[in-house]
Design a protein around this motif. Structure first.
Motif, mmCIF file in Angstrom:
data_model
loop_
_atom_site.group_PDB
_atom_site.id
_atom_site.type_symbol
_atom_site.label_atom_id
_atom_site.label_comp_id
_atom_site.label_asym_id
_atom_site.label_seq_id
_atom_site.Cartn_x
_atom_site.Cartn_y
_atom_site.Cartn_z
ATOM 1 N N ALA A 40 0.842 -1.201 0.000
ATOM 2 C CA ALA A 40 0.000 0.000 0.000
ATOM 3 C C ALA A 40 0.878 1.252 0.000
ATOM 4 O O ALA A 40 2.035 1.213 0.419
ATOM 5 N N PRO A 41 0.331 2.350 -0.475
ATOM 6 C CA PRO A 41 1.113 3.590 -0.465
ATOM 7 C C PRO A 41 1.646 3.907 0.936
ATOM 8 O O PRO A 41 0.983 3.665 1.939
ATOM 9 N N HIS A 42 2.858 4.426 0.958
ATOM 10 C CA HIS A 42 3.514 4.818 2.204
ATOM 11 C C HIS A 42 4.139 6.182 1.952
ATOM 12 O O HIS A 42 4.680 6.421 0.875
ATOM 13 N N PRO A 43 4.079 7.065 2.933
ATOM 14 C CA PRO A 43 4.600 8.415 2.679
ATOM 15 C C PRO A 43 6.102 8.476 2.388
ATOM 16 O O PRO A 43 6.543 9.398 1.703
ATOM 17 N N THR A 44 6.892 7.511 2.881
ATOM 18 C CA THR A 44 8.338 7.651 2.703
ATOM 19 C C THR A 44 9.073 6.365 2.342
ATOM 20 O O THR A 44 10.140 6.440 1.738
ATOM 21 N N LEU A 45 8.572 5.210 2.719
ATOM 22 C CA LEU A 45 9.269 3.956 2.408
ATOM 23 C C LEU A 45 8.667 3.326 1.162
ATOM 24 O O LEU A 45 7.450 3.128 1.084
ATOM 25 N N SER A 46 9.509 2.998 0.216
ATOM 26 C CA SER A 46 9.028 2.377 -1.021
ATOM 27 C C SER A 46 8.620 0.933 -0.755
ATOM 28 O O SER A 46 9.069 0.318 0.226
ATOM 29 N N PRO A 47 7.788 0.367 -1.626
ATOM 30 C CA PRO A 47 7.485 -1.062 -1.492
ATOM 31 C C PRO A 47 8.752 -1.920 -1.501
ATOM 32 O O PRO A 47 8.849 -2.883 -0.735
ATOM 33 N N GLY A 48 9.723 -1.573 -2.321
ATOM 34 C CA GLY A 48 10.964 -2.336 -2.365
ATOM 35 C C GLY A 48 11.713 -2.311 -1.041
ATOM 36 O O GLY A 48 12.248 -3.332 -0.599
ATOM 37 N N GLU A 49 11.746 -1.150 -0.395
ATOM 38 C CA GLU A 49 12.408 -1.052 0.907
ATOM 39 C C GLU A 49 11.679 -1.876 1.959
ATOM 40 O O GLU A 49 12.306 -2.560 2.780
ATOM 41 N N LYS A 175 4.372 -6.998 -7.395
ATOM 42 C CA LYS A 175 4.728 -5.621 -7.792
ATOM 43 C C LYS A 175 3.528 -4.926 -8.439
ATOM 44 O O LYS A 175 3.271 -3.753 -8.197
ATOM 45 N N THR A 176 2.778 -5.665 -9.238
ATOM 46 C CA THR A 176 1.665 -5.079 -9.986
ATOM 47 C C THR A 176 0.380 -4.980 -9.169
ATOM 48 O O THR A 176 -0.250 -3.929 -9.149
ATOM 49 N N ILE A 177 -0.009 -6.077 -8.515
ATOM 50 C CA ILE A 177 -1.327 -6.092 -7.859
ATOM 51 C C ILE A 177 -1.283 -6.183 -6.347
ATOM 52 O O ILE A 177 -2.300 -6.051 -5.686
ATOM 53 N N GLY A 178 -0.109 -6.434 -5.771
ATOM 54 C CA GLY A 178 -0.029 -6.504 -4.320
ATOM 55 C C GLY A 178 -0.477 -7.848 -3.763
ATOM 56 O O GLY A 178 -0.378 -8.866 -4.430
ATOM 57 N N TYR A 179 -1.004 -7.792 -2.567
ATOM 58 C CA TYR A 179 -1.316 -9.018 -1.802
ATOM 59 C C TYR A 179 -2.792 -9.332 -1.678
ATOM 60 O O TYR A 179 -3.142 -10.446 -1.328
ATOM 61 N N VAL A 180 -3.664 -8.369 -1.853
ATOM 62 C CA VAL A 180 -5.083 -8.609 -1.675
ATOM 63 C C VAL A 180 -5.632 -9.293 -2.928
ATOM 64 O O VAL A 180 -5.455 -8.808 -4.039
#
Length: 183
Positions: A40-49, A175-180
């Motif tokens: 999900a969107p995060h203000p500062t940490l990327s999904p990769g991090e 990466k494309t659709i996430g976990y849900v």
């Protein structure tokens, strides 16, 4: 074969995927947690991090399925790819990551040992390197959640994918659709 009968072809449902298929009632909240923490969107940490934190903790826990999965997921979303992920997992101190991310990974590593291993000095060091309270919170929660996920996968003796390419294929989906999952 898993320690319990999952009632499905485990070759097609390795690791946590078989467990989530077996128990739909728990799959939805576990997937929602993974989505919130990692994709999900995060203000500062990327999904990769965030995936890198999950991979790092899973590696410390020696959970082969989760460490390999989340290493692939992190690699697919970080500029340094699998080279960077491997460097972090092999030697955090010399890995080419920002001081802030290194501090967050140190905190995550402490959580993996015990929540009580997270000291005020670890938190202050991460703050001194630019980590916010939200980032520290999320690093601790990702690490704690992955200790649970790792024990869930290993505690029920799930199978590893037969073909290692499955991790890369899953990385593309995450990466494309996430976990849900829908439907």
């Amino acid at each position: 074969m898993a320690h319990i009968n999952l009632g499905l072809d485990e070759e097609n449902f390795p690791g946590i995927t078989g467990l989530l298929t077996f128990r739909q009632e728990t799959a939805a909240p576990l997937n929602a947690l993974a989505e919130a923490l990692l994709h999900a969107p995060h203000p500062t940490l990327s999904p990769g991090e965030r995936e890198l934190i999950a991979a790092y903790v899973s590696g410390l826990n020696e959970c082969v399925f989760c460490a390999t999965s989340h290493s692939a997921f992190a690699a697919a979303q970080l500029d340094g790819g699998m080279t960077l992920v491997s460097q972090v997992r092999a030697d955090l101190d010399s890995a080419p990551v920002s001081p802030k991310l290194r501090g967050l990974l140190r905190i995550a590593g402490a959580v993996q040992e015990s929540g009580r291993k997270v000291t005020a000095s670890l938190v202050e060091a991460a703050r001194a390197d630019g980590a916010t309270d939200l980032e520290i919170h999320d690093a601790v929660l990702i690490a704690a959640a992955f200790c649970m996920f790792n024990r869930y996968v290993d505690g029920l003796g799930t199978r590893l994918p037969v073909d290692p390419i499955a991790y890369e294929e899953a990385a593309g989906r995450v990466k494309t659709i996430g976990y849900v999952r829908t439907g």
